[in-house]
Design an enzyme around this catalytic site. Structure first.
Site, mmCIF file in Angstrom:
data_model
loop_
_atom_site.group_PDB
_atom_site.id
_atom_site.type_symbol
_atom_site.label_atom_id
_atom_site.label_comp_id
_atom_site.label_asym_id
_atom_site.label_seq_id
_atom_site.Cartn_x
_atom_site.Cartn_y
_atom_site.Cartn_z
ATOM 1 N N ASP A 131 23.050 -55.752 46.715
ATOM 2 C CA ASP A 131 22.523 -56.173 45.413
ATOM 3 C C ASP A 131 23.011 -57.552 44.997
ATOM 4 O OD1 ASP A 131 20.968 -53.924 44.977
ATOM 5 O OD2 ASP A 131 22.573 -52.838 43.971
ATOM 6 N N ARG A 148 7.519 -49.547 46.452
ATOM 7 C CA ARG A 148 8.779 -49.338 47.156
ATOM 8 C C ARG A 148 8.674 -48.099 48.050
ATOM 9 N NH1 ARG A 148 13.796 -50.309 43.167
ATOM 10 N NH2 ARG A 148 14.832 -50.342 45.218
ATOM 11 N N LYS A 156 13.152 -54.270 47.674
ATOM 12 C CA LYS A 156 13.823 -53.988 46.410
ATOM 13 C C LYS A 156 12.789 -54.058 45.279
ATOM 14 C CE LYS A 156 18.152 -53.172 47.492
ATOM 15 N NZ LYS A 156 18.832 -51.935 47.062
ATOM 16 N N ARG A 171 17.674 -58.517 38.616
ATOM 17 C CA ARG A 171 18.689 -59.351 39.262
ATOM 18 C C ARG A 171 18.204 -60.793 39.440
ATOM 19 N NH1 ARG A 171 22.504 -55.628 40.015
ATOM 20 N NH2 ARG A 171 21.841 -53.529 40.601
ATOM 21 N N SER A 207 21.903 -46.774 54.206
ATOM 22 C CA SER A 207 21.332 -46.698 52.861
ATOM 23 C C SER A 207 22.030 -45.610 52.073
ATOM 24 C CB SER A 207 19.827 -46.413 52.919
ATOM 25 O OG SER A 207 19.324 -46.085 51.632
#
Length: 450
Positions: free
Chosen positions: A337, A141, A364, A409, A185
């Site tokens: 999200d 990331r 992500k 998720r 962000s």
């Protein structure tokens, strides 16, 4: 773990405490001069990483009795919620400029929020050096977007390929800057705002569209001079922070999975208690209401003035016939999200659902655009990827198997897909849900039993 089609979902659930607010409460508690009492702090893998990190830096963390919202009364004869996943704790901080340099790297685990916010505080620790590292997912990331503004402020930062963790921060006397974020962000904005606390004047951060404002609210609560003008936030440097108490509401991003389940399983009625409805977090609810969803609750008005309070509401969800929608780029930061759930809902909506301007999903915990498209395609969805989003056409889901690829998720989306599918879904890597929602499977079982 297998999730078979559900006949209906019924009951009342208190979702787990908000992960974003929990991270920020622990970090600001560590920066504060006086003890900070945090009620209903999320007890999950990501937020435990934050507690461990601030302890490594010299803060004292004292766990008190469990502080979750507790069991909810059953609704309509349905299930009552179990533990909300919250704990009470007290953080005794080091002060703004007194973080201790540890002997080795600070392990952020899988916590992307921690990796991007913590450098803001560390950049102000003049003459001390800190290295942040994490798991395999974190190492993929990018952190270059926090490196750039902190370098402008005077700190020294190095990273692998100048953009990937491990990230090393050497603190300095910081100068105030005016900085425009290239992409909205909340994490990058929050990092700069934390650094601004110890800079030599007033720092202004602008972004192309609004993002989550939990950091701003908490700083205002901590008696910091902070002002918001449109999409710009200005913070004046401070000698100390005084953040006495934070109560963490239930997490909207976690609640969103139960909202989706209640909408998709016929005959369902689900009540979600004490959910944070800050307008910068309810983009998903605005999208699904546009799709015809029946979701009741008092939401904070979009564009509301900066407040120290996090608004809370109960949400009532009923199954509904959905219609397709288009999610435009300006909506993405306030629903980032939950966009995998928009794809899932699109599988059951009449027409073609389109999401644009969501390239951020590719960096992500996994590449969520690829993961969503591959995962739902494998379950029978008519869906295709774009460089910055996806297009999905309604028709339902057959079922099958979905690999979460270590992404919490994606795992929870697969479980909901199973409940709404014709044949059920086997989710590989369901344990990833513990990153943000340790009691997720138990809560689904309670609702299905109701």
């Amino acid at each position: 773990m297998r999730f078979d089609p559900a006949e209906r979902l019924c009951g009342t659930i208190t979702p787990p405490p908000d992960k974003s607010i929990s991270h920020r409460a622990a970090l600001l508690g560590a920066i504060s001069t006086y003890p900070t009492r945090i009620t209903n702090y999320l007890d999950a893998a990501d937020t435990r990483s934050t507690l461990a990190a601030v302890s490594t830096l010299g803060a004292l963390v004292e766990i008190r009795d469990g502080g979750g919202a507790g069991a909810g009364a059953g609704a309509g004869g349905g299930a009552a919620a179990g533990a909300g996943g919250g704990i009470d704790l007290v953080v005794r901080g080091t002060g703004l400029r007194e973080a201790q340099q540890p002997d080795g790297p600070i392990d952020v685990g899988n916590a992307g929020t921690l990796m991007r916010l913590l450098p803001g505080w560390l950049a102000a620790q003049k003459g001390r050096t800190f290295t942040l590292d994490g798991d395999e997912s974190i190492r993929r990331r990018p952190v270059d977007r926090v490196m750039e503004p902190l370098r402008h402020m005077g700190a020294t930062l190095t990273a692998r390929e100048d953009r990937l963790p491990p990230l090393t921060v050497t603190g300095a006397r910081l100068r105030a800057i005016s900085y425009e974020l290239p992409v909205a962000s909340a994490q990058v904005k929050s990092c700069v705002l934390l650094a601004a606390l110890a800079a030599d004047g007033a720092t202004t951060v602008g972004e192309p569209s609004p993002s989550r404002d939990h950091t701003e609210r908490m700083l205002k609560r901590a008696e910091v001079k902070i002002h918001r003008f449109g999409n710009h936030v200005t913070v004046v440097n401070a000698d100390e922070l005084v953040l006495e108490q934070v109560r963490v509401p239930a997490d909207m991003s976690s609640a969103a999975f139960l909202v989706a389940a209640g909408l998709l399983v016929p005959g369902s009625r689900v009540v979600l208690r004490d959910v944070g409805v800050n307008w910068t977090r309810t983009g998903f609810l605005r999208i699904v209401r546009r799709m015809g969803a029946e979701v009741g609750g008092e939401l904070e008005a979009q564009g509301s003035d900066l407040s120290i309070e996090e608004p809370v509401s109960d949400l009532e969800v009923r199954a509904a016939a959905l219609r397709a929608t288009t999610v435009e780029p300006e909506e993405v930061p306030l629903a980032i999200d939950e966009l995998p759930l928009v794809a899932l809902l699109g599988c059951f909506a009449e027409g073609e659902t389109v999401v644009r301007g969501a390239a951020e999903l590719r960096v992500k915990e996994s590449d969520r655009i690829a993961g969503v498209v591959d995962g739902l395609s494998g379950l029978g969805a008519d869906i295709e990827a774009a460089s910055d989003g996806f297009v999905v056409r309604g028709g339902g889901l057959r079922g099958g198997a979905l690999d979460a690829k270590g992404d919490h998720r994606m795992a929870m989306m697969g479980a909901i897909a199973g409940l709404a599918s014709r044949e059920g879904v086997e989710v590989h890597g369901m344990e990833a849900a513990a990153v943000s929602y340790p009691g997720f499977v138990d809560d689904l079982r309670r609702l299905a039993a109701g």
